[in-house]
Every structure is written in C-alpha cells, then in structure tokens.
Design a protein around this motif. Structure first.
Motif, PDB file in Angstrom:
ATOM      1  N   VAL A   1       0.846  -1.205   0.000  1.00  0.00           N
ATOM      2  CA  VAL A   1       0.000   0.000   0.000  1.00  0.00           C
ATOM      3  C   VAL A   1       0.882   1.255   0.000  1.00  0.00           C
ATOM      4  O   VAL A   1       0.645   2.195  -0.757  1.00  0.00           O
ATOM      5  CB  VAL A   1      -0.970   0.009   1.206  1.00  0.00           C
ATOM      6  N   ILE A   2       1.900   1.269   0.855  1.00  0.00           N
ATOM      7  CA  ILE A   2       2.765   2.441   0.965  1.00  0.00           C
ATOM      8  C   ILE A   2       3.528   2.676  -0.334  1.00  0.00           C
ATOM      9  O   ILE A   2       3.552   3.805  -0.857  1.00  0.00           O
ATOM     10  CB  ILE A   2       3.734   2.304   2.162  1.00  0.00           C
TER      11      ILE A   2
ATOM     12  N   SER B   1       1.262   3.943  -3.075  1.00  0.00           N
ATOM     13  CA  SER B   1       0.897   5.333  -2.832  1.00  0.00           C
ATOM     14  C   SER B   1       2.062   6.274  -3.140  1.00  0.00           C
ATOM     15  O   SER B   1       1.876   7.332  -3.754  1.00  0.00           O
ATOM     16  CB  SER B   1       0.430   5.505  -1.388  1.00  0.00           C
ATOM     17  N   LEU B   2       3.263   5.893  -2.725  1.00  0.00           N
ATOM     18  CA  LEU B   2       4.438   6.714  -3.035  1.00  0.00           C
ATOM     19  C   LEU B   2       4.598   6.888  -4.541  1.00  0.00           C
ATOM     20  O   LEU B   2       4.810   8.001  -5.031  1.00  0.00           O
ATOM     21  CB  LEU B   2       5.710   6.072  -2.460  1.00  0.00           C
ATOM     22  N   ARG B   3       4.492   5.789  -5.285  1.00  0.00           N
ATOM     23  CA  ARG B   3       4.732   5.818  -6.731  1.00  0.00           C
ATOM     24  C   ARG B   3       3.652   6.570  -7.501  1.00  0.00           C
ATOM     25  O   ARG B   3       3.938   7.161  -8.534  1.00  0.00           O
ATOM     26  CB  ARG B   3       4.851   4.393  -7.261  1.00  0.00           C
ATOM     27  N   GLN B   4       2.413   6.522  -7.009  1.00  0.00           N
ATOM     28  CA  GLN B   4       1.333   7.159  -7.759  1.00  0.00           C
ATOM     29  C   GLN B   4       0.965   8.544  -7.231  1.00  0.00           C
ATOM     30  O   GLN B   4       0.729   9.446  -8.016  1.00  0.00           O
ATOM     31  CB  GLN B   4       0.105   6.262  -7.770  1.00  0.00           C
ATOM     32  N   SER B   5       0.900   8.703  -5.916  1.00  0.00           N
ATOM     33  CA  SER B   5       0.452   9.975  -5.347  1.00  0.00           C
ATOM     34  C   SER B   5       1.621  10.909  -5.043  1.00  0.00           C
ATOM     35  O   SER B   5       1.660  12.040  -5.525  1.00  0.00           O
ATOM     36  CB  SER B   5      -0.366   9.730  -4.078  1.00  0.00           C
ATOM     37  N   ASN B   6       2.573  10.441  -4.263  1.00  0.00           N
ATOM     38  CA  ASN B   6       3.691  11.289  -3.860  1.00  0.00           C
ATOM     39  C   ASN B   6       4.616  11.630  -5.019  1.00  0.00           C
ATOM     40  O   ASN B   6       5.281  12.661  -5.001  1.00  0.00           O
ATOM     41  CB  ASN B   6       4.482  10.643  -2.731  1.00  0.00           C
ATOM     42  N   ALA B   7       4.645  10.791  -6.043  1.00  0.00           N
ATOM     43  CA  ALA B   7       5.516  11.031  -7.193  1.00  0.00           C
ATOM     44  C   ALA B   7       5.129  12.301  -7.948  1.00  0.00           C
ATOM     45  O   ALA B   7       5.926  12.821  -8.729  1.00  0.00           O
ATOM     46  CB  ALA B   7       5.490   9.829  -8.137  1.00  0.00           C
ATOM     47  N   GLN B   8       3.935  12.820  -7.684  1.00  0.00           N
ATOM     48  CA  GLN B   8       3.528  14.083  -8.300  1.00  0.00           C
ATOM     49  C   GLN B   8       4.267  15.269  -7.681  1.00  0.00           C
ATOM     50  O   GLN B   8       4.369  16.327  -8.295  1.00  0.00           O
ATOM     51  CB  GLN B   8       2.015  14.283  -8.141  1.00  0.00           C
ATOM     52  N   ASP B   9       4.781  15.095  -6.459  1.00  0.00           N
ATOM     53  CA  ASP B   9       5.408  16.192  -5.721  1.00  0.00           C
ATOM     54  C   ASP B   9       6.900  16.005  -5.464  1.00  0.00           C
ATOM     55  O   ASP B   9       7.551  16.925  -4.974  1.00  0.00           O
ATOM     56  CB  ASP B   9       4.701  16.379  -4.368  1.00  0.00           C
ATOM     57  N   TYR B  10       7.410  14.814  -5.728  1.00  0.00           N
ATOM     58  CA  TYR B  10       8.820  14.515  -5.446  1.00  0.00           C
ATOM     59  C   TYR B  10       9.460  13.862  -6.667  1.00  0.00           C
ATOM     60  O   TYR B  10       8.806  13.081  -7.363  1.00  0.00           O
ATOM     61  CB  TYR B  10       8.941  13.570  -4.239  1.00  0.00           C
TER      62      TYR B  10
ATOM     63  N   ALA C   1      -4.086   3.543  -0.268  1.00  0.00           N
ATOM     64  CA  ALA C   1      -3.901   3.079  -1.645  1.00  0.00           C
ATOM     65  C   ALA C   1      -4.594   4.054  -2.593  1.00  0.00           C
ATOM     66  O   ALA C   1      -5.712   4.512  -2.312  1.00  0.00           O
ATOM     67  CB  ALA C   1      -4.463   1.674  -1.810  1.00  0.00           C
ATOM     68  N   PRO C   2      -3.961   4.408  -3.703  1.00  0.00           N
ATOM     69  CA  PRO C   2      -4.520   5.420  -4.610  1.00  0.00           C
ATOM     70  C   PRO C   2      -5.967   5.174  -5.018  1.00  0.00           C
ATOM     71  O   PRO C   2      -6.755   6.127  -5.080  1.00  0.00           O
ATOM     72  CB  PRO C   2      -3.574   5.369  -5.812  1.00  0.00           C
TER      73      PRO C   2
END
Length: 152
Positions: free
Chosen positions: A19-20, A23-32, A84-85
């Motif tokens: 899940v983490i 989420s990192l790859r789909q959601s956080n990747a927009q900002d980092y 999860a996205p």
C-alpha cells in the motif's frame, strides 16, 4: 463495502508495504522526483514494516478484509499515513487519523505532531493541523505540523 480499522499484525507487513509503495509511486511522485521516491521506498520494505511494528502502534484500514490504508502512532508523532490510490478520497485516511487522535488523547498527549509530505499537507490542514516549519533531507521536503489535542 465492509470497512474496519484495526491494529496491524505481523502477517499484515507485506500488504502494508505494498500500500505504501503504491501510494508513493502514484500519489507522492507528483510532488517529489524519482530519486526521492526510490529512497523513501527503501524505508518501507516488508522487513522494515515488521521492525516499525515493534516500535510504534501501526493500524490498518481494510475494505472487505483487504488492507487499503495504514497509519501509525509513535508516542506523540503520527507517521506513515498512506491510503492506496484507488481508495483515496473515501474518508479512510480521516478515519485512521480519528483513531490515532483518540488514542493520543487517551494517553494524555497534549500536542500531536506529524512530519507531512508535500502531498499530504492539505489533508492535515483540513484535519486542523498547522504548519510549524519545513525540514529538508537532501531534495526531500518535509512539512512539520502539529495539532493541539487539549488546552494547556
């Protein structure tokens, strides 16, 4: 849709990791940038999750018995809140945070803190947290926020 919030058990570690990382790859990747995401991912392997479960109170949200979100409480610090996205926007993060706030309140914690990602800053602001400062770990920006649970 059958939703449950519960304490994580060791058997959950692989699903929490999944899940983490998702989420990192789909959601956080927009900002980092990709190198920051790759570095953060290393902290959330199945083995790392098992270690964290011995150091913090780790919770999961399940939908129809499938783990779709997680959050943990490390004394007065909220950590690792991820949904999860495909389950974001349905209130699971808010429900997990309500659980953590209740536990912190019962433990007589006056101020709850969270090191927020850029991605989650708006989420925490909606829950009443306020930004106190920024921290930088190389290219990774973390927003330190807090929420007063009870008056002094």
């Amino acid at each position: 849709m059958n939703t449950e919030i519960r304490l994580a058990i060791p058997h959950d570690a692989a699903a929490i990791s999944q899940v983490i990382i998702q989420s990192l790859r789909q959601s956080n990747a927009q900002d980092y940038p990709p190198d920051v995401i790759a570095q953060v991912e290393k902290s959330f392997s199945t083995e790392s999750i098992l270690t964290l479960m011995n150091q913090r109170q780790v919770f999961v949200a399940t939908v129809d018995h499938q783990i779709v979100a997680t959050a943990s409480l490390d004394r007065d610090v909220v950590r690792s809140v991820f949904v999860a996205p495909d389950h974001q926007g349905f209130g699971l993060g808010r429900t997990l945070m309500t659980t953590l706030q209740s536990i912190a309140h019962d433990a007589n914690i006056k101020v709850l803190r969270v090191p927020s990602s850029i991605t989650a800053e708006g989420f925490y602001l909606k829950l009443g947290f306020r930004k106190t400062r920024d921290e930088f770990h190389g290219a990774e920006r973390t927003i330190i926020m807090d929420l007063r649970l009870s008056p002094d």
